[in-house]
Design an enzyme around this catalytic site. Structure first.
Site, PDB file in Angstrom:
ATOM      1  N   GLU A 172       0.845  -1.209   0.000  1.00 14.79           N
ATOM      2  CA  GLU A 172       0.000   0.000   0.000  1.00 14.79           C
ATOM      3  C   GLU A 172       0.876   1.253   0.000  1.00 14.79           C
ATOM      4  O   GLU A 172       0.737   2.130   0.860  1.00 14.79           O
ATOM      5  CB  GLU A 172      -0.988  -0.018   1.181  1.00 14.79           C
ATOM      6  CG  GLU A 172      -1.963  -1.178   1.072  1.00 14.79           C
ATOM      7  CD  GLU A 172      -3.210  -1.090   1.947  1.00 14.79           C
ATOM      8  OE1 GLU A 172      -3.290  -0.211   2.812  1.00 14.79           O
ATOM      9  OE2 GLU A 172      -4.115  -1.927   1.745  1.00 14.79           O
ATOM     10  N   GLU A 298      -4.840  -8.937  -0.336  1.00  9.71           N
ATOM     11  CA  GLU A 298      -5.638  -8.628   0.865  1.00  9.71           C
ATOM     12  C   GLU A 298      -7.091  -8.568   0.432  1.00  9.71           C
ATOM     13  O   GLU A 298      -7.445  -7.753  -0.436  1.00  9.71           O
ATOM     14  CB  GLU A 298      -5.202  -7.305   1.509  1.00  9.71           C
ATOM     15  CG  GLU A 298      -3.878  -7.398   2.215  1.00  9.71           C
ATOM     16  CD  GLU A 298      -3.508  -6.157   3.019  1.00  9.71           C
ATOM     17  OE1 GLU A 298      -4.404  -5.442   3.506  1.00  9.71           O
ATOM     18  OE2 GLU A 298      -2.293  -5.902   3.148  1.00  9.71           O
ATOM     19  N   GLN A 347      -7.387 -11.874   7.792  1.00  8.11           N
ATOM     20  CA  GLN A 347      -6.090 -12.449   8.024  1.00  8.11           C
ATOM     21  C   GLN A 347      -6.246 -13.812   8.694  1.00  8.11           C
ATOM     22  O   GLN A 347      -7.303 -14.099   9.237  1.00  8.11           O
ATOM     23  CB  GLN A 347      -5.252 -11.535   8.898  1.00  8.11           C
ATOM     24  CG  GLN A 347      -5.001 -10.166   8.271  1.00  8.11           C
ATOM     25  CD  GLN A 347      -3.926  -9.360   9.002  1.00  8.11           C
ATOM     26  OE1 GLN A 347      -3.285  -9.830   9.926  1.00  8.11           O
ATOM     27  NE2 GLN A 347      -3.748  -8.115   8.584  1.00  8.11           N
TER      28      GLN A 347
HETATM   29  O1  AHR Z   1      -5.198  -6.050   6.920  1.00  7.74           O
HETATM   30  C1  AHR Z   1      -5.169  -4.870   7.648  1.00  7.74           C
HETATM   31  C2  AHR Z   1      -4.540  -3.720   6.876  1.00  7.74           C
HETATM   32  O2  AHR Z   1      -5.321  -3.390   5.781  1.00  7.74           O
HETATM   33  C3  AHR Z   1      -3.178  -3.959   6.281  1.00  7.74           C
HETATM   34  O3  AHR Z   1      -2.153  -3.782   7.192  1.00  7.74           O
HETATM   35  C4  AHR Z   1      -3.099  -2.938   5.207  1.00  7.74           C
HETATM   36  O4  AHR Z   1      -2.271  -3.342   4.139  1.00  7.74           O
HETATM   37  C5  AHR Z   1      -4.541  -2.747   4.794  1.00  7.74           C
HETATM   38  O5  AHR Z   1      -4.901  -1.415   4.742  1.00  7.74           O
END
Ligand code: AHR
Length: 500
Positions: A172, A298, A347
């Site tokens: 990001e 993600e 996650q």
């Molecule tokens: O997954 C949580 C956060 O979401 C991560 O650290 C970031 O890459 C995204 O904004």
């Protein structure tokens, strides 16, 4: 509803890495969730929880991304090696401002991947790290030649290099990874990746930071600029997309929601289809042969944290709604198998849409865990052509297709089908035709329940897959096989048909 599968229409291989996971130094994902330290009373191998490792092996996890996320661009790998008690402590500025003691570092992460039997995917620090620091980390992990880095590794107890293929160059970088514009990041990417060297037999697979997107917010410009300026120097381009209902300030509860919230959440999961198609189209202008992987590293639901928990820890419960989000998203990812070769749900444990939750020595498998488990037979299969006529459910955010699907063929010619039925109340009757051959129904499983159903530490098996028997073969000859299938409401179903 009519559903036709055409086994003679072969698509790309469904890369198993689509089933990847993400673990960040965030809340209780690493500490407590994966790593408890070797002196813990919780059963562990060199500090890594055995119950979690066993569950992950069964789920068929192919790769694991680490150490972040936003954390990656503040992570200095040297802080996490050597004798744990002497490791430097730092403030985890992104996630709750807690002290990070670095007791889980490179050796521990790569040990975790070895124990699970999955490939590591390491996100390197571009936002606040130097080129030299990044170059030396890759050397530390992967070189076998004599050098200060390999000597340091050996001093820390590891003589042989690890096999680390997947390397993310920044995370990001348009936001927490440095607030860069795409033109600037393209150049930074080109510079950093120059110093990611190949030391052993394994060529590094370089992944550039891609766009951050939202529901109906595609951000194709980032992809376009990156592809224009740096396609020649990348193997993969990432993309982030979270299923968020409401605003970032008020996303709503993970467990208490209305039927309308349920459908509007699923419309957001359905958006993954458009997201992938449109980003693929931009990439194809520069890479028509689809050499470069599109990697959704993600994704998943992001709700308000569970009441009473640290807002910086992003801990949320997980219901059948999450399972439907996983099922719809995985179907889209698989149907784009020619371009999308990897994805990582956010996650792995105790953070956002987690397959696994832990509390002390207790562990619970969530509906999302079972969605991954149910779909895993697609891994490395060949995607098949298919056509589905489906009804649609109206919502304020657009129509939601009631059914989503993927059909694939394994090495023995068996057909694997996964179907979701989004309807909260109604079963769906499907008339399936598998064209051009005689098949029998071999096996199947279903995950179903009320949209609010979940597993808790007190009731661990409220949601779990069961054998699926609601398939009637109506006709089968060399021209094709017809079957009647009844999918329960709010469900994910896996079906295997054996070629006769
Ligand atoms: O997954 C949580 C956060 O979401 C991560 O650290 C970031 O890459 C995204 O904004």
């Amino acid at each position: 509803m009519r559903y036709i599968v055409e086994p003679r229409l072969k698509g790309a291989e469904i890369n198993k890495n689509i089933y990847g996971q993400f673990s960040e130094h965030l809340g209780r994902c690493i500490y407590g969730g994966l790593f408890v330290g070797k002196d813990s009373k919780i059963e562990n191998v060199r500090g890594i929880r055995s119950d979690v490792v066993d569950a992950l092996k069964k789920m068929g996890i192919p790769n694991l991304r680490w150490p972040g996320g936003c954390f990656a661009d503040e992570y200095h790998w040297r802080d996490g090696i050597g004798e744990p008690s002497t490791r430097k402590k730092m403030i985890n500025t992104n996630w709750g401002g807690v002290t990070e003691d670095n007791s889980f570092g490179t050796h521990e992460f790569l040990d975790l991947c070895d124990q699970i039997g999955c490939e590591p995917y390491i996100n390197l620090n571009v936002g606040s790290g130097t080129v030299q620091e990044m170059e030396e980390w890759v050397e530390y992990m992967t070189s076998s030649n004599l050098s200060p880095m390999t000597a340091l590794r050996e001093k820390n107890g590891r003589k042989e290099p690890w096999n680390v293929k997947f390397l993310g160059i920044g995370n990001e970088n348009w936001g927490c990874g440095g607030s860069m514009r795409p033109e600037y990041y393209s150049d930074v990417y080109r510079r950093y990746q120059t110093f990611v060297h190949q030391y052993g037999a394994q060529k590094p697979f370089k992944i550039a930071c891609g766009a951050g997107t939202g529901f109906k917010g595609l951000n194709l410009e980032w992809t376009d600029v990156l592809m224009k300026n740096a396609a020649h120097a990348m193997d993969g381009l990432s993309l982030h997309y979270y299923t968020v209902l409401g605003s970032w300030e008020k996303k709503g509860s993970a467990t208490e929601f209305t039927e309308d919230d349920y459908y509007r959440t699923l419309v957001r999961a359905q958006f993954v289809e458009e997201l992938l198609s449109k980003h693929d189209a931009v990439m194809s202008e520069y890479d028509p042969d689809k050499r470069i992987w599109l990697i959704l590293d993600e994704w998943g639901t992001w709700f308000d944290v569970e009441p009473g928990t640290n807002p910086g820890f992003l801990y949320q419960q997980n219901t059948m709604r999450d399972a439907l989000v996983a099922g719809i998203s995985l179907n889209s990812l698989q149907r784009h198998a020619d371009r999308v070769k990897m994805a990582n749900i956010a996650q792995l444990v105790n953070v956002l849409q987690s397959p696994i939750l832990t509390e002390g020595d207790k562990m619970v498998l969530t509906p999302t865990y079972y969605a991954f488990d149910l779909y895993q037979k697609h891994q490395q299969n060949t995607l098949l052509g298919s056509l589905l006529e489906t009804e649609s459910i109206d919502t304020a955010d657009g129509g939601l297709k009631t059914i989503s699907e993927t059909a694939s063929e394994d090495k023995d010619g068996n057909i694997v089908i996964t179907l979701t039925n989004a309807s909260a109340k109604s079963a769906a009757s499907i008339q399936l035709r598998i064209d051009g051959g005689r098949y029998e129904y071999a096996s199947g499983r279903v995950l179903t329940g009320d949209m609010h159903d979940m597993n808790t530490f007190d009731e661990k098996n409220a949601v779990a897959p069961k054998a699926f028997t609601d398939v009637k073969i109506a006709a089968a000859d060399d021209n094709g096989t017809e079957a009647e299938i009844s999918l329960p409401s709010c469900s994910l179903t896996e079906l295997v048909f054996k070629r006769l």
